[in-house]
Structure formats: C-alpha cells, structure tokens
Design a protein around this motif. Structure first.
Motif, short mmCIF file in Angstrom:
data_model
loop_
_atom_site.label_atom_id
_atom_site.label_comp_id
_atom_site.label_asym_id
_atom_site.label_seq_id
_atom_site.Cartn_x
_atom_site.Cartn_y
_atom_site.Cartn_z
N ARG A 170 0.72 -1.06 -0.10
CA ARG A 170 -0.33 -0.10 0.35
C ARG A 170 0.71 1.11 0.14
N SER A 171 1.79 1.10 0.80
CA SER A 171 3.05 2.00 0.72
C SER A 171 3.13 2.47 -0.36
N TRP A 184 10.11 -1.71 2.63
CA TRP A 184 8.81 -1.15 2.04
C TRP A 184 8.55 0.15 1.69
N GLY A 185 8.52 0.77 2.89
CA GLY A 185 8.57 2.18 3.69
C GLY A 185 9.78 2.93 2.99
N ALA A 239 9.34 3.30 -0.59
CA ALA A 239 8.50 4.14 -1.19
C ALA A 239 9.02 5.96 -0.66
N TRP A 240 9.94 5.87 0.00
CA TRP A 240 10.38 7.56 0.35
C TRP A 240 11.00 7.58 -0.63
#
Length: 255
Positions: free
Chosen positions: A13-14, A144-145, A148-149
C-alpha cells in the motif's frame, strides 16, 4: 506468518501510494510546462530532454530487478565490495553509452546547449542508477517504507525544482539539471537515513560477473522492447496515413 503478510500488505500500500503521488506530481509538471515556458522552441527542448531521460530510466529499471533477485536478508554479514564495484562499472558504462549516443545524435535531438544538456542527462542517468541499486537492496530486505520514500522524495523535489525554475524562467540547462538532480538527492537522503539497517544486513547470492551479465541482459532486453514498441507505433501511424490517403483518393474519384 500473519504478521509477515500484514507487513507485506502495508508495504504494498505504501509503494502504491508513493507511485500515485509521483505520477500526480509528474502530471503537474507536464501540465504546467507549456504555460510557464511560453514559447514552442523552449517547450520542445524541455519535452525532448524529459523523454530522453525517462527512456534511459525505463531501460535501467532492469538493474533494480536483478539486484532485488540477488539480495538476501542476513545478519552480521561482512561488508562486500561486489555491489559497489557493480555500481561503479555500471555508471561508467551508462555514461560512455550516453556520450556515444550524444556524439551520434546529440546535435539533432538537443541542438541548443548540447554539451550542457548531455552532462545533465548523465547526472540523471547515474542518479537513477544509484536509486535502482539501493531500491533493489531495499526490496530484497523487504524495507517497503524506504522504497516508498525514495519515490516520494524524488518526485517531490523534482516537482518543486522544475516548477520553480519554469516560473523564474531558468535557462534550459538549469531546468534539465532540476529534472535530473532529484534522483541523486533521493538516493542520498534515504541512504543516509537507512544506512545502518542496510550495511551488513544483506548478501548477494551471485558474483560480480554474473550480476553484470544478468543486469546487462535485462537492460538490453528492455531497450530492444522499447525499440520494437516504437517501430510498431510508427507502422500503425503509417498505416493510418495510408488509410486516410486511400479515403481521400476514393473521394476524389467519386467527385
């Protein structure tokens, strides 16, 4: 198992949200550019550079895929030079490739300030290569985060720089640098932020030569596919022109 699934779901989702944000910011730039640039020649130069850079990005996306496949999470892994050497060699190869293409086609594609624009293109290509390598490792580590960043920082900084530059009427080479530089800035920010959780936490299950060969094969395949798609689009356009010409001839005969 449930925790891993939830973590993977949250990560997905991220990444999807980050991709949507990046896409929206890209559309903002594309919509703002014609109005802010004002003249046709300037807009053509902007569009050609943007397209050339992202064509290179599409080709180099295979690097991220191969690094992701090779990276495995471990604990207390001694530092390895393989990935550093792979990145340096790949950067040299892409810069040489861009330089050769610039000698062959640069004056035709980027006729104004060719050397400066090609230098900016090299900055963007090398910056994206760094992003691709780091993202590949982060995917392998399931961070994953952080992935995304990278996407959000890159797109956000680019949108801010490019829109500001267009509004202030920066010259074409400064606009090109504003387009290219955010890749490297995004890499630098996320690498500084997450370095302690990356170094010593992964292992590559292939050696340098195999990683180079696999990444090179994937990149060449992507370039070939892009060329084939462009050729098919050209054939479709020619077919449409022929069809329209035939309709015009039929109308003339009936007339």
């Amino acid at each position: 198992m449930t925790t891993e699934t939830e973590s993977a779901g949250a990560g997905l989702r991220s990444i999807l949200l980050a991709t949507a944000i990046a896409g929206a910011l890209g559309y903002v730039i594309q919509l703002a550019a014609p109005t802010l640039i004002g003249d046709d020649a300037g807009y053509v130069s902007f569009s050609v550079f943007w397209s050339a850079l992202y064509l290179c990005v599409a080709a180099l996306s295979g690097v991220q895929q191969e690094v992701t496949r090779a990276a495995r999470p471990v604990s207390d892994e001694p530092p390895s030079r393989v990935l550093v050497e792979f990145t340096v060699i790949s950067a040299l190869v892409v810069v040489v490739a861009v330089g050769i293409l610039a000698l062959l086609f640069g004056a035709a594609i980027l006729p104004d300030r060719t050397v400066a624009l090609v230098a900016c293109l090299c900055v963007g290509v090398v910056g994206y290569l760094l992003v691709a390598v780091l993202s590949g490792v982060l995917y392998g580590l399931r961070m994953w985060g952080a992935v995304a960043w990278i996407t959000v920082i890159d797109a956000g900084v680019r949108a801010a720089l490019v829109v500001t530059g267009l509004a202030l009427k920066w010259t074409s080479e400064w606009i090109a640098l504003a387009i290219s530089l955010p890749f490297g800035l995004a890499f630098l920010v996320v690498w500084t932020w997450r370095r302690s959780r990356v170094v010593g936490r992964f292992r590559l299950d292939v050696g340098l030569r195999r990683l180079l060969a696999q990444a090179g094969g994937t990149v060449v395949g992507a370039v070939g596919q892009d060329a084939q798609d462009a050729e098919e689009q050209g054939e479709d356009a020619d077919g449409d022109d022929d069809h329209e010409g035939g309709d015009d001839r039929e109308l003339d005969e009936h007339t």
